[in-house]
Design a protein around this motif. Structure first.
Motif, mmCIF file in Angstrom:
data_model
loop_
_atom_site.group_PDB
_atom_site.id
_atom_site.type_symbol
_atom_site.label_atom_id
_atom_site.label_comp_id
_atom_site.label_asym_id
_atom_site.label_seq_id
_atom_site.Cartn_x
_atom_site.Cartn_y
_atom_site.Cartn_z
ATOM 1 N N GLU A 31 0.950 -0.928 -0.334
ATOM 2 C CA GLU A 31 0.053 -0.260 -0.123
ATOM 3 C C GLU A 31 1.003 1.132 0.082
ATOM 4 N N GLN A 32 0.138 2.384 -0.666
ATOM 5 C CA GLN A 32 1.158 3.695 -0.603
ATOM 6 C C GLN A 32 1.148 3.972 0.589
ATOM 7 N N THR A 33 1.831 4.748 1.245
ATOM 8 C CA THR A 33 1.917 5.485 2.470
ATOM 9 C C THR A 33 0.856 7.262 2.227
ATOM 10 N N GLU A 34 0.297 7.140 3.147
ATOM 11 C CA GLU A 34 -0.489 8.481 3.239
ATOM 12 C C GLU A 34 0.659 10.026 3.347
ATOM 13 N N GLN A 35 0.226 10.172 2.401
ATOM 14 C CA GLN A 35 1.112 12.029 2.312
ATOM 15 C C GLN A 35 0.488 12.829 3.169
ATOM 16 N N LYS A 36 1.111 13.411 3.864
ATOM 17 C CA LYS A 36 0.322 15.201 3.936
ATOM 18 C C LYS A 36 0.167 15.653 3.463
ATOM 19 N N GLU A 37 -0.523 16.999 3.853
ATOM 20 C CA GLU A 37 -0.916 17.989 2.841
ATOM 21 C C GLU A 37 0.692 18.785 2.882
ATOM 22 N N TYR A 38 0.523 19.902 1.572
ATOM 23 C CA TYR A 38 2.051 20.945 1.890
ATOM 24 C C TYR A 38 1.241 21.466 3.235
ATOM 25 N N GLU A 39 1.923 22.151 3.726
ATOM 26 C CA GLU A 39 1.921 23.563 4.627
ATOM 27 C C GLU A 39 3.017 24.113 4.860
ATOM 28 N N SER A 40 3.082 25.267 4.424
ATOM 29 C CA SER A 40 4.001 26.538 4.213
ATOM 30 C C SER A 40 4.542 26.514 5.765
ATOM 31 N N LYS A 41 5.793 27.244 5.776
ATOM 32 C CA LYS A 41 5.985 27.178 7.298
ATOM 33 C C LYS A 41 7.060 28.146 7.084
ATOM 34 N N THR A 42 7.226 29.575 7.878
ATOM 35 C CA THR A 42 8.027 30.732 8.014
ATOM 36 C C THR A 42 9.661 30.138 7.986
ATOM 37 N N LEU A 43 10.612 30.759 7.754
ATOM 38 C CA LEU A 43 11.997 30.874 7.606
ATOM 39 C C LEU A 43 12.222 30.412 9.102
ATOM 40 N N THR A 44 11.872 31.235 10.038
ATOM 41 C CA THR A 44 12.054 30.525 11.770
ATOM 42 C C THR A 44 11.733 29.187 12.194
ATOM 43 N N GLU A 45 10.531 28.879 11.556
ATOM 44 C CA GLU A 45 9.573 27.326 11.359
ATOM 45 C C GLU A 45 11.130 26.531 11.186
ATOM 46 N N LEU A 46 10.862 27.046 9.616
ATOM 47 C CA LEU A 46 12.292 25.747 9.456
ATOM 48 C C LEU A 46 13.005 25.756 10.172
ATOM 49 N N VAL A 47 13.843 26.665 10.696
ATOM 50 C CA VAL A 47 15.382 26.482 11.307
ATOM 51 C C VAL A 47 15.201 26.167 12.813
ATOM 52 N N SER A 48 13.816 26.660 12.985
ATOM 53 C CA SER A 48 13.696 25.785 14.722
ATOM 54 C C SER A 48 13.955 24.519 14.673
ATOM 55 N N SER A 49 12.960 23.790 13.314
ATOM 56 C CA SER A 49 12.262 22.818 12.930
ATOM 57 C C SER A 49 13.872 22.063 12.738
ATOM 58 N N PHE A 50 14.489 22.633 11.715
ATOM 59 C CA PHE A 50 16.062 21.652 11.128
ATOM 60 C C PHE A 50 16.304 21.644 13.045
ATOM 61 N N TYR A 51 16.776 22.529 13.955
ATOM 62 C CA TYR A 51 17.312 22.147 15.090
ATOM 63 C C TYR A 51 17.206 21.148 16.298
ATOM 64 N N ALA A 52 15.954 20.968 16.087
ATOM 65 C CA ALA A 52 15.081 20.049 17.324
ATOM 66 C C ALA A 52 15.256 18.797 16.018
ATOM 67 N N THR A 53 15.374 18.740 14.535
ATOM 68 C CA THR A 53 15.239 17.368 14.317
ATOM 69 C C THR A 53 16.738 16.783 14.048
ATOM 70 N N THR A 54 17.697 17.434 14.330
ATOM 71 C CA THR A 54 19.138 16.970 14.328
ATOM 72 C C THR A 54 20.221 17.101 15.189
ATOM 73 N N GLY A 55 20.871 16.599 15.059
ATOM 74 C CA GLY A 55 22.069 16.171 16.317
ATOM 75 C C GLY A 55 22.655 17.585 17.274
ATOM 76 N N ILE A 56 21.973 18.709 16.089
ATOM 77 C CA ILE A 56 23.679 19.982 16.527
ATOM 78 C C ILE A 56 22.175 20.057 18.181
ATOM 79 N N ASN A 57 21.206 19.697 17.868
ATOM 80 C CA ASN A 57 20.184 20.025 19.126
ATOM 81 C C ASN A 57 21.431 19.646 20.531
ATOM 82 N N ALA A 58 21.319 18.383 20.530
ATOM 83 C CA ALA A 58 21.528 17.045 21.246
ATOM 84 C C ALA A 58 23.609 17.220 21.476
ATOM 85 N N LEU A 59 24.051 18.236 20.206
ATOM 86 C CA LEU A 59 25.472 18.535 21.264
ATOM 87 C C LEU A 59 25.400 19.604 21.670
#
Length: 73
Positions: A31-59
Motif C-alpha cells: 500500500e502507498q503511504t499516506e502523504q501529508k498536505e503541504y503546509e508552508s512554514k516561515t523561515l523561523t519555523e524551518l530553522v527551529s525544526s532543523f535545529y530540533a530534528t538534527t544532532g545539533i540540539n543534542a550537541l
C-alpha cells in the motif's frame, strides 16, 4: 591478461551486481503511504525544526538520560 578475458570478467562481475540490485527492488504491491498536505512554514519555523530534528540540539544541550563518554557523577 588479454583484453577479451578481461572484458568477459568485467561483464560477469557487473551482471552479478546488477542481479543483486534488481532482486532487492521495492515491493510495488504494498500500500502507498499516506502523504501529508503541504503546509508552508516561515523561515523561523524551518530553522527551529532543523535545529530540533538534527544532532545539533543534542550537541549543544546534552541531557543526562543520553549515554555519553563522560563519567556520571
Amino acid at each position: 591478461m588479454n583484453k577479451k578475458l578481461l572484458s568477459i570478467m568485467l561483464l560477469m562481475i557487473m551482471s552479478l551486481f546488477s542481479a543483486n540490485l534488481m532482486a532487492g527492488g521495492v515491493d510495488t504491491t504494498a500500500e502507498q503511504t499516506e502523504q501529508k498536505e503541504y503546509e508552508s512554514k516561515t523561515l523561523t519555523e524551518l530553522v527551529s525544526s532543523f535545529y530540533a530534528t538534527t544532532g545539533i540540539n543534542a550537541l549543544i544541550n546534552p541531557s543526562d538520560d543520553i549515554m555519553t563518554s563522560e563519567a556520571h557523577d
